[in-house]
Design a protein around this motif. Structure first.
Motif, PDB file in Angstrom:
ATOM      1  N   ARG A  89       0.828  -1.215   0.000  1.00 31.53           N
ATOM      2  CA  ARG A  89       0.000   0.000   0.000  1.00 31.53           C
ATOM      3  C   ARG A  89       0.853   1.251   0.000  1.00 31.53           C
ATOM      4  NH1 ARG A  89      -3.668   0.243   4.859  1.00 31.53           N
ATOM      5  NH2 ARG A  89      -4.257   2.224   3.922  1.00 31.53           N
ATOM      6  N   ALA A  90       1.882   1.262   0.830  1.00 31.57           N
ATOM      7  CA  ALA A  90       2.784   2.418   0.853  1.00 31.57           C
ATOM      8  C   ALA A  90       3.486   2.565  -0.495  1.00 31.57           C
ATOM      9  CB  ALA A  90       3.798   2.271   1.978  1.00 31.57           C
ATOM     10  N   ASN A  91       3.881   1.436  -1.094  1.00 35.72           N
ATOM     11  CA  ASN A  91       4.520   1.484  -2.414  1.00 35.72           C
ATOM     12  C   ASN A  91       3.584   2.099  -3.452  1.00 35.72           C
ATOM     13  OD1 ASN A  91       6.536   0.062  -1.120  1.00 35.72           O
ATOM     14  ND2 ASN A  91       6.057  -1.897  -2.110  1.00 35.72           N
ATOM     15  N   LEU A  92       2.319   1.681  -3.418  1.00 34.23           N
ATOM     16  CA  LEU A  92       1.329   2.186  -4.369  1.00 34.23           C
ATOM     17  C   LEU A  92       1.172   3.702  -4.223  1.00 34.23           C
ATOM     18  CD1 LEU A  92      -0.997   1.990  -6.408  1.00 34.23           C
ATOM     19  CD2 LEU A  92      -2.505   1.372  -4.501  1.00 34.23           C
ATOM     20  N   PHE A  93       1.011   4.169  -3.007  1.00 30.74           N
ATOM     21  CA  PHE A  93       0.821   5.604  -2.782  1.00 30.74           C
ATOM     22  C   PHE A  93       2.013   6.397  -3.315  1.00 30.74           C
ATOM     23  CE2 PHE A  93      -2.698   6.566   0.441  1.00 30.74           C
ATOM     24  CZ  PHE A  93      -3.440   5.456   0.078  1.00 30.74           C
ATOM     25  N   LEU A  94       3.231   5.942  -3.028  1.00 31.98           N
ATOM     26  CA  LEU A  94       4.419   6.673  -3.478  1.00 31.98           C
ATOM     27  C   LEU A  94       4.575   6.618  -4.993  1.00 31.98           C
ATOM     28  CD1 LEU A  94       6.775   8.281  -2.099  1.00 31.98           C
ATOM     29  CD2 LEU A  94       5.117   7.170  -0.586  1.00 31.98           C
ATOM     30  N   SER A  95       4.172   5.504  -5.604  1.00 29.25           N
ATOM     31  CA  SER A  95       4.313   5.386  -7.061  1.00 29.25           C
ATOM     32  C   SER A  95       3.445   6.409  -7.793  1.00 29.25           C
ATOM     33  CB  SER A  95       3.936   3.971  -7.521  1.00 29.25           C
ATOM     34  OG  SER A  95       2.528   3.747  -7.419  1.00 29.25           O
ATOM     35  N   LEU A  96       2.366   6.830  -7.145  1.00 28.22           N
ATOM     36  CA  LEU A  96       1.442   7.778  -7.772  1.00 28.22           C
ATOM     37  C   LEU A  96       1.864   9.232  -7.597  1.00 28.22           C
ATOM     38  CD1 LEU A  96      -1.908   6.049  -6.714  1.00 28.22           C
ATOM     39  CD2 LEU A  96      -0.805   5.973  -8.958  1.00 28.22           C
ATOM     40  N   ILE A  97       2.816   9.483  -6.683  1.00 26.48           N
ATOM     41  CA  ILE A  97       3.210  10.879  -6.432  1.00 26.48           C
ATOM     42  C   ILE A  97       4.709  11.122  -6.545  1.00 26.48           C
ATOM     43  CG2 ILE A  97       1.244  11.237  -4.875  1.00 26.48           C
ATOM     44  CD1 ILE A  97       3.271  11.075  -2.528  1.00 26.48           C
ATOM     45  N   HIS A  98       5.503  10.070  -6.809  1.00 27.14           N
ATOM     46  CA  HIS A  98       6.959  10.226  -6.719  1.00 27.14           C
ATOM     47  C   HIS A  98       7.504  11.295  -7.650  1.00 27.14           C
ATOM     48  CE1 HIS A  98       7.081   7.869 -10.400  1.00 27.14           C
ATOM     49  NE2 HIS A  98       8.383   8.083 -10.476  1.00 27.14           N
ATOM     50  N   HIS A  99       6.824  11.512  -8.794  1.00 29.40           N
ATOM     51  CA  HIS A  99       7.291  12.524  -9.748  1.00 29.40           C
ATOM     52  C   HIS A  99       7.102  13.948  -9.220  1.00 29.40           C
ATOM     53  CE1 HIS A  99       3.007  11.928 -10.436  1.00 29.40           C
ATOM     54  NE2 HIS A  99       2.952  13.125 -11.007  1.00 29.40           N
ATOM     55  N   LYS A 100       6.331  14.091  -8.144  1.00 30.15           N
ATOM     56  CA  LYS A 100       6.104  15.413  -7.553  1.00 30.15           C
ATOM     57  C   LYS A 100       7.001  15.662  -6.337  1.00 30.15           C
ATOM     58  CE  LYS A 100       1.189  15.408  -8.854  1.00 30.15           C
ATOM     59  NZ  LYS A 100      -0.208  15.487  -8.335  1.00 30.15           N
ATOM     60  N   LEU A 101       7.842  14.672  -6.006  1.00 26.30           N
ATOM     61  CA  LEU A 101       8.657  14.758  -4.800  1.00 26.30           C
ATOM     62  C   LEU A 101      10.083  15.194  -5.102  1.00 26.30           C
ATOM     63  CD1 LEU A 101       7.590  11.429  -3.024  1.00 26.30           C
ATOM     64  CD2 LEU A 101       6.579  13.704  -2.761  1.00 26.30           C
TER      65      LEU A 101
END
Length: 364
Positions: A89-101
């Motif tokens: 679940r944590a992986n999924l959340f980060l995969s959706l926003i990592h380009h904004k980090l």
């Protein structure tokens, strides 16, 4: 170096121990590590009790994608250099926003990503694909076994230079801190694992039935979907007088149980690098495992423990018989020998040192 570890928050086994142990050692070493859980649960509770700086995102459901904006803002506003996720679940959340980090992103793979959602139908297949996609997007992936590393590179398709094998570790206690063992009249076996199909407790019950020795007592410490079916199987095999189902047990309760155990057994179909066996070894209990994960790194030869073929009742029964037939003093010496070996190779301090090396290289 400011690092944020992220977990869904609902772990209640080896994953929880891994995170809390690692962040506790980081705190003792003066590292700037913090924890964020997506929801309230056992992980943030244990972290706060350990004095770890902990935040909770407050996601309203398991897949509350509306909280992604809040998560992005939290990470960027706290100026983390690196974000490290644990769990699908944590992986999924980060995969959706990592380009904004602005931060780099690492993942620890604690279990076989192809099995994380096994048995959950169509949705399980979707979440498996999303998790595999997340692994390919991360800047670095930590695998807790060589087998997982090979799977991640060969099957998932992650570039080998992004994958690092770092074995799990625990805090080992001095022998003087281990409570004295209780005298007991039976050969006592403990199995500490969630009562789920992947943990293979039905194999253990079948092996006990095959051995047919009334001198054996089995204690199963774990809760899960298979608890009632396992109880029914024990009744079917007429093993109820020999088997005790404890359900979930705290570390304090387990330590007391360990005081009257002769052997710790894990008969899983799949594992990473099982912390429960390291914990049993810390209490000087000899260990027996099926041939899962990189178990040969933990049990290097037959002087340090017992290894059975995965999914093979006859092999499990055979290894159990070897342990039961071994003179008590010889079996106890094996437990002492194994603890000395694993304590020198798989401490939490060693684990943190290796992780920090990768972090620093990633941030260069």
């Amino acid at each position: 170096m400011k690092v944020l570890h992220i977990n869904a928050g609902l772990e209640n086994g080896g994953g929880l121990s891994h995170i809390i142990n690692l962040l506790t050692e980081a705190k003792l070493s003066g590292q700037d590590f913090e924890l964020l859980t997506l929801a309230e649960g056992p992980v943030d509770k244990a972290a706060r009790e350990a004095g770890i700086t902990t935040y909770c995102l407050g996601a309203q459901s398991r897949y509350d994608l509306a909280s992604l904006k809040k998560l992005t803002a939290f990470i960027n506003e706290h100026h983390y250099d690196l974000v490290h996720t644990h769990g699908a679940r944590a992986n999924l959340f980060l995969s959706l926003i990592h380009h904004k980090l602005q931060a780099k992103w690492c993942i620890t793979v604690h279990s076989d990503p192809y099995l994380d959602f096994a048995g959950r139908g169509f949705l399980g297949k979707i979440f498996t694909k999303l998790n595999l996609r997340a692994l390919k997007k991360a800047d670095c992936v930590f695998a807790v076994t060589q087998r997982f590393a090979k799977l991640i590179t060969d099957q998932v398709g992650v570039k080998p230079e992004r994958v690092h094998v770092i074995y799990n570790g625990i805090f080992f206690h001095d022998d003087s801190e281990i409570p004295a063992k209780y005298e007991h009249m039976y050969f006592n076996i403990v199995n500490v694992a969630r009562t789920e199909k992947i943990k293979g407790q039905e194999l253990l019950l079948k092996a006990l039935k095959k051995i047919d020795d009334s001198h054996i007592r089995l204690y199963i410490a774990g809760d899960g979907s298979q608890l009632e079916p396992l109880k029914a199987l024990a009744r079917q095999f007429d093993l109820s007088p020999q088997v005790t189902f404890h359900g979930f047990m705290t570390q304090k309760q387990l330590k007391n149980l360990y005081r009257r155990m002769n052997l710790a057994v894990l008969t899983s179909y799949s594992e990473s690098f099982p912390l429960v066996l390291l914990e049993a070894s810390d209490n000087q209990i000899p260990i027996l495992s099926t041939d899962v994960g990189d178990i040969h790194m933990m049990i290097p030869d037959d002087q340090h423990g017992f290894i059975a073929k995965t999914g093979d009742v006859d092999s499990i029964a055979s290894q159990l018989k070897k342990a039961i037939a071994m003179p008590t003093a010889e079996l106890e010496a094996m437990g002492v020998r194994e603890k000395k070996y694993v304590a020198s190779h798989f401490s939490i301090k060693n684990q943190l040192t290796e992780i920090l090396k990768v972090y620093r290289n990633l941030l260069k």
